[in-house]
Design a protein around this motif. Sequence first.
Motif, PDB file in Angstrom:
ATOM      1  N   GLY A  57       0.694  -1.057  -0.151  1.00  0.00           N
ATOM      2  CA  GLY A  57       0.008   0.135   0.034  1.00  0.00           C
ATOM      3  C   GLY A  57       0.832   1.269   0.001  1.00  0.00           C
ATOM      4  N   TYR A  58       0.482   2.173   0.869  1.00  0.00           N
ATOM      5  CA  TYR A  58       1.100   3.562   0.919  1.00  0.00           C
ATOM      6  C   TYR A  58       1.716   3.730   2.088  1.00  0.00           C
ATOM      7  CZ  TYR A  58      -2.249   4.242  -3.045  1.00  0.00           C
ATOM      8  OH  TYR A  58      -2.965   4.192  -4.015  1.00  0.00           O
ATOM      9  N   VAL A  59       2.265   2.759   2.789  1.00  0.00           N
ATOM     10  CA  VAL A  59       2.860   2.861   4.071  1.00  0.00           C
ATOM     11  C   VAL A  59       4.165   3.394   3.962  1.00  0.00           C
ATOM     12  CG1 VAL A  59       3.580   1.592   6.091  1.00  0.00           C
ATOM     13  CG2 VAL A  59       1.514   1.154   5.301  1.00  0.00           C
ATOM     14  N   SER A  60       5.043   2.683   2.933  1.00  0.00           N
ATOM     15  CA  SER A  60       6.366   2.892   2.567  1.00  0.00           C
ATOM     16  C   SER A  60       6.505   3.230   1.141  1.00  0.00           C
ATOM     17  CB  SER A  60       7.272   1.951   3.049  1.00  0.00           C
ATOM     18  OG  SER A  60       6.965   0.631   2.316  1.00  0.00           O
ATOM     19  N   THR A  61       7.369   4.120   0.787  1.00  0.00           N
ATOM     20  CA  THR A  61       7.309   4.413  -0.921  1.00  0.00           C
ATOM     21  C   THR A  61       8.905   4.603  -1.304  1.00  0.00           C
ATOM     22  OG1 THR A  61       6.925   6.716  -0.146  1.00  0.00           O
ATOM     23  CG2 THR A  61       5.235   5.493  -0.864  1.00  0.00           C
ATOM     24  N   TYR A  62       9.036   4.652  -2.481  1.00  0.00           N
ATOM     25  CA  TYR A  62      10.207   4.553  -3.250  1.00  0.00           C
ATOM     26  C   TYR A  62      10.521   5.738  -3.964  1.00  0.00           C
ATOM     27  CZ  TYR A  62      10.337  -0.833  -1.984  1.00  0.00           C
ATOM     28  OH  TYR A  62      10.399  -1.575  -1.555  1.00  0.00           O
ATOM     29  N   GLY A  63       9.572   6.741  -3.952  1.00  0.00           N
ATOM     30  CA  GLY A  63       9.762   7.469  -4.982  1.00  0.00           C
ATOM     31  C   GLY A  63      10.665   8.965  -4.845  1.00  0.00           C
ATOM     32  N   LEU A  64      11.237   9.283  -6.029  1.00  0.00           N
ATOM     33  CA  LEU A  64      12.189  10.476  -6.294  1.00  0.00           C
ATOM     34  C   LEU A  64      11.322  11.602  -5.810  1.00  0.00           C
ATOM     35  CD1 LEU A  64      14.393   9.250  -9.252  1.00  0.00           C
ATOM     36  CD2 LEU A  64      14.981   9.131  -7.182  1.00  0.00           C
TER      37      LEU A  64
ATOM     38  N   SER B 104      15.823  13.353  -5.981  1.00  0.00           N
ATOM     39  CA  SER B 104      15.517  13.793  -7.052  1.00  0.00           C
ATOM     40  C   SER B 104      16.367  15.020  -7.696  1.00  0.00           C
ATOM     41  CB  SER B 104      14.145  14.057  -7.387  1.00  0.00           C
ATOM     42  OG  SER B 104      13.724  15.578  -6.975  1.00  0.00           O
ATOM     43  N   SER B 105      16.901  15.781  -6.751  1.00  0.00           N
ATOM     44  CA  SER B 105      17.740  16.828  -6.848  1.00  0.00           C
ATOM     45  C   SER B 105      19.058  15.969  -7.242  1.00  0.00           C
ATOM     46  CB  SER B 105      17.925  17.710  -5.705  1.00  0.00           C
ATOM     47  OG  SER B 105      16.530  18.394  -5.574  1.00  0.00           O
ATOM     48  N   TRP B 106      19.455  15.319  -6.376  1.00  0.00           N
ATOM     49  CA  TRP B 106      20.602  14.258  -6.381  1.00  0.00           C
ATOM     50  C   TRP B 106      20.827  13.683  -8.060  1.00  0.00           C
ATOM     51  CZ3 TRP B 106      22.139   9.616  -7.798  1.00  0.00           C
ATOM     52  CH2 TRP B 106      23.690   9.364  -7.503  1.00  0.00           C
ATOM     53  N   TYR B 107      19.672  13.109  -8.324  1.00  0.00           N
ATOM     54  CA  TYR B 107      19.709  12.375  -9.355  1.00  0.00           C
ATOM     55  C   TYR B 107      20.016  13.280 -10.621  1.00  0.00           C
ATOM     56  CZ  TYR B 107      18.796   7.875 -12.033  1.00  0.00           C
ATOM     57  OH  TYR B 107      18.739   6.917 -13.013  1.00  0.00           O
ATOM     58  N   THR B 108      19.332  14.498 -10.683  1.00  0.00           N
ATOM     59  CA  THR B 108      19.376  15.540 -11.602  1.00  0.00           C
ATOM     60  C   THR B 108      20.874  16.025 -11.618  1.00  0.00           C
ATOM     61  OG1 THR B 108      17.072  16.231 -10.892  1.00  0.00           O
ATOM     62  CG2 THR B 108      18.345  17.991 -12.098  1.00  0.00           C
TER      63      THR B 108
ATOM     64  N   ASN C  69      27.450  16.806  -2.568  1.00  0.00           N
ATOM     65  CA  ASN C  69      26.137  16.097  -1.925  1.00  0.00           C
ATOM     66  C   ASN C  69      25.383  17.069  -0.632  1.00  0.00           C
ATOM     67  OD1 ASN C  69      25.709  14.067  -3.523  1.00  0.00           O
ATOM     68  ND2 ASN C  69      27.558  13.020  -2.562  1.00  0.00           N
ATOM     69  N   ILE C  70      26.719  17.634  -0.160  1.00  0.00           N
ATOM     70  CA  ILE C  70      26.298  18.268   1.149  1.00  0.00           C
ATOM     71  C   ILE C  70      25.787  19.903   0.698  1.00  0.00           C
ATOM     72  CG2 ILE C  70      27.342  19.436   3.142  1.00  0.00           C
ATOM     73  CD1 ILE C  70      29.506  17.402   2.944  1.00  0.00           C
ATOM     74  N   GLN C  71      26.351  20.253  -0.467  1.00  0.00           N
ATOM     75  CA  GLN C  71      25.853  21.451  -0.951  1.00  0.00           C
ATOM     76  C   GLN C  71      24.414  21.381  -1.331  1.00  0.00           C
ATOM     77  OE1 GLN C  71      27.313  24.586  -0.698  1.00  0.00           O
ATOM     78  NE2 GLN C  71      25.323  25.309  -1.474  1.00  0.00           N
ATOM     79  N   LEU C  72      24.121  20.391  -2.057  1.00  0.00           N
ATOM     80  CA  LEU C  72      22.980  19.913  -2.456  1.00  0.00           C
ATOM     81  C   LEU C  72      21.958  19.983  -1.342  1.00  0.00           C
ATOM     82  CD1 LEU C  72      21.663  18.811  -5.357  1.00  0.00           C
ATOM     83  CD2 LEU C  72      21.988  16.583  -4.392  1.00  0.00           C
ATOM     84  N   GLN C  73      22.182  19.188  -0.463  1.00  0.00           N
ATOM     85  CA  GLN C  73      21.427  19.152   0.815  1.00  0.00           C
ATOM     86  C   GLN C  73      21.209  20.523   1.298  1.00  0.00           C
ATOM     87  OE1 GLN C  73      22.689  15.836   3.040  1.00  0.00           O
ATOM     88  NE2 GLN C  73      20.757  15.557   4.088  1.00  0.00           N
ATOM     89  N   ARG C  74      22.060  21.173   1.323  1.00  0.00           N
ATOM     90  CA  ARG C  74      21.691  22.598   2.021  1.00  0.00           C
ATOM     91  C   ARG C  74      20.840  23.177   0.969  1.00  0.00           C
ATOM     92  NH1 ARG C  74      27.540  23.570   2.754  1.00  0.00           N
ATOM     93  NH2 ARG C  74      28.090  22.895   4.928  1.00  0.00           N
ATOM     94  N   ASN C  75      21.140  23.391  -0.262  1.00  0.00           N
ATOM     95  CA  ASN C  75      20.143  23.931  -1.208  1.00  0.00           C
ATOM     96  C   ASN C  75      18.713  23.404  -1.144  1.00  0.00           C
ATOM     97  OD1 ASN C  75      22.522  25.009  -2.058  1.00  0.00           O
ATOM     98  ND2 ASN C  75      22.198  24.387  -4.235  1.00  0.00           N
ATOM     99  N   LEU C  76      18.694  22.233  -0.716  1.00  0.00           N
ATOM    100  CA  LEU C  76      17.162  21.838  -0.967  1.00  0.00           C
ATOM    101  C   LEU C  76      16.462  22.138   0.439  1.00  0.00           C
ATOM    102  CD1 LEU C  76      15.340  19.698  -2.321  1.00  0.00           C
ATOM    103  CD2 LEU C  76      15.711  18.509  -0.108  1.00  0.00           C
ATOM    104  N   SER C  77      17.154  22.212   1.789  1.00  0.00           N
ATOM    105  CA  SER C  77      16.426  22.515   2.881  1.00  0.00           C
ATOM    106  C   SER C  77      16.216  24.060   2.891  1.00  0.00           C
ATOM    107  CB  SER C  77      17.292  22.207   4.187  1.00  0.00           C
ATOM    108  OG  SER C  77      18.726  22.381   3.777  1.00  0.00           O
ATOM    109  N   SER C  78      17.099  24.835   1.919  1.00  0.00           N
ATOM    110  CA  SER C  78      16.458  26.455   2.150  1.00  0.00           C
ATOM    111  C   SER C  78      15.474  26.473   1.089  1.00  0.00           C
ATOM    112  CB  SER C  78      17.940  27.190   1.709  1.00  0.00           C
ATOM    113  OG  SER C  78      18.360  26.749   0.393  1.00  0.00           O
ATOM    114  N   SER C  79      15.325  25.697   0.168  1.00  0.00           N
ATOM    115  CA  SER C  79      14.263  25.853  -0.957  1.00  0.00           C
ATOM    116  C   SER C  79      12.993  25.483  -0.714  1.00  0.00           C
ATOM    117  CB  SER C  79      14.991  25.648  -2.210  1.00  0.00           C
ATOM    118  OG  SER C  79      14.950  24.330  -2.642  1.00  0.00           O
ATOM    119  N   SER C  80      12.971  23.996   0.016  1.00  0.00           N
ATOM    120  CA  SER C  80      11.907  23.232   0.046  1.00  0.00           C
ATOM    121  C   SER C  80      10.913  23.776   0.929  1.00  0.00           C
ATOM    122  CB  SER C  80      12.497  21.695   0.240  1.00  0.00           C
ATOM    123  OG  SER C  80      12.595  21.764   1.432  1.00  0.00           O
ATOM    124  N   SER C  81       9.687  23.608   0.498  1.00  0.00           N
ATOM    125  CA  SER C  81       8.465  23.943   1.353  1.00  0.00           C
ATOM    126  C   SER C  81       7.472  22.961   0.964  1.00  0.00           C
ATOM    127  CB  SER C  81       8.132  25.241   1.644  1.00  0.00           C
ATOM    128  OG  SER C  81       7.868  25.656   0.257  1.00  0.00           O
TER     129      SER C  81
END
Length: 497
Positions: A441-448, A466-470, A484-496
């Motif tokens: 079902g929808y309990v655990s998922t694999y999506g990007l 998905s950002s990493w794969y991009t 990767n670390i920069q990517l993570q910082r970028n995501l946390s500052s932009s995602s909502s």
Amino acid sequence: MKPFSLFFIFWVIVSGTIYISAFTRKDFPEDFVFGAGTAAYQWEGAFDEDGKTHSVWDTTSHCSNGSNGDIACDGYHKYKEDVKLMVQMGLEAFKFSISWPRLIPSGRGAINPKGLLFYKNLIKELRIYGIEPHVTLYHYDLPQCLEDEYKGWMNRKIIEDFTAFADVCFREFGEDVKLWTTINDAPIFAIGAYGQGIQFGHCNFTRNSCTETYVAGHNILLAHASASNLYKLKYKIKQRGSIGFIIYGFGLSPYTNSKDDEIATQRAQVFLYDWMLKPLIFGEYPDEMKRTVGSRLPVFSKEESEKVKGSSDFVGIIHYQTVYATNQPGPSLFPSLNKCFSTDMGVYLMIDGNSASFEVDLNPCGLERDLEYLKLSYNNTPIYILENGLPLKHDSTLQDTPRVEYMQAYIGAVLNAIKNGSDTRGYFVWSMIDLYELLAGYVSTYGLYYVNFSDPGRKRSPKLSSSWYTGFLNGMIDVASQDNIQLQRNLSSSSSL
Ligand SMILES: *[C@@H]1O[C@H](CO)[C@@H](O)[C@H](O)[C@H]1NC(C)=O
Ligand SMILES: *[C@@H]1O[C@H](CO)[C@@H](O)[C@H](O)[C@H]1NC(C)=O
Ligand SMILES: *[C@@H]1O[C@H](CO)[C@@H](O)[C@H](O)[C@H]1NC(C)=O
Ligand SMILES: *[C@@H]1O[C@H](CO)[C@@H](O)[C@H](O)[C@H]1NC(C)=O
Ligand SMILES: *[C@@H]1O[C@H](CO)[C@@H](O)[C@H](O)[C@H]1NC(C)=O
């Protein structure tokens, strides 16, 4: 040499063994394809729309009041939006499956024009953006009417009906599809759905036979060969595609270094890989299975053997984690699923750790072992890795760092195997976006991409993966670097959300 990332240090601490050397997209052969996948029932929704009839999955998921794929990601209506996400990600290929009861609602005969149009539109949309479609003909969603009429894969009639369905797909979509696979994860499908497996398409699970698994497996091989030979005779010269078969790669490893466990591992390889690969590549079942299973294992006529032999241009592999084999009774995967098959095999299979707790298996050696096994045992047959990914609890956390670590480790393993001579030609992440997972079902998922399944609009949001794969696909990310670390910082500052 770039400095090692935090991830790298983390690996060393956790596993003490994994060494990920730096690599980028450019280290892979140019014609190697990187993609991601979905499957019809898990992505499309629209389960009774526009002429589609029920598949055995509709029946099974409606047996209880649990979750189902009635709407799933609503990909049937939102495919253009999803192709846009693929384009943004720089995805090179997309694996999806065709719903047989959407295309041919009565199982055989008349084509449903709206079903036909949906797949034509989807393929056209992918082609416009240069994304290679990889089409699986059968991802378990048999038309319920064929299950009711003759018990599906238990009956030889399936060969003719499956071939006719494949014929429609080749004819209608083959101009734009160069990569086909017939039956998804065929050995596991036969083990899991027949004999003592779950009887899909029925709410009462009462059949209990030690023969059915092998009969279904036999019919699967014959149906694959029939569709594949039709493609070669009628379409291949003009359409210039290739067609393959899909097995599950267990990354089998002995549980201990005892001689017994080594023998158990070899026996598991015979039952889980050679059972279907040996007929496909050499035209007969393995001798060890003939001996053990005896008269319950069907026999190929000479003519059938010749048809099955060589009927796969490549082997598709589904791999998630390393599985350990032992002679010792213990916690095991298969006896609970299909005791007969497990008893025939005579091996206990175990996952290291507790898979239910989503512990990250950062040990990609199993995948390398599988690729090495196919290289040595099957004349270095061409391979596509068609599913690989990490399940995480489905919530709105977009920081799926463990998934990024997992993908880095496994893509690195693929590169190692290629460097050592494996003819692996593609890698597909499971899954492109969060899906309805069969049985889970929808309990655990694999999506990007995260999908909000409570939202009628099924809003999609990009996860860190998905950002990493991009970044990786665009050649911007060097694995085992600071990127990767920069990517993570970028995501946390932009995602909502
Ligand atoms: C689903 O739930 C409804 C309401 O509780 C109940 O009447 C029905 O029997 C259930 N159906 C199944 C298949 O469990
Ligand atoms: C399940 O099996 C029982 C006993 O054989 C039968 O009474 C019942 O009607 C069956 N239910 C369904 C949904 O087929
Ligand atoms: C690499 O390939 C060689 C030759 O096929 C084989 O003997 C060796 O075990 C392989 N190495 C790994 C790490 O799989
Ligand atoms: C998901 O959608 C529902 C309904 O629109 C909304 O109430 C909820 O906040 C959404 N959840 C997230 C995590 O965005
Ligand atoms: C992160 O964001 C900065 C500034 O927008 C950008 O220059 C950099 O390329 C991004 N890095 C990655 C890995 O996406």
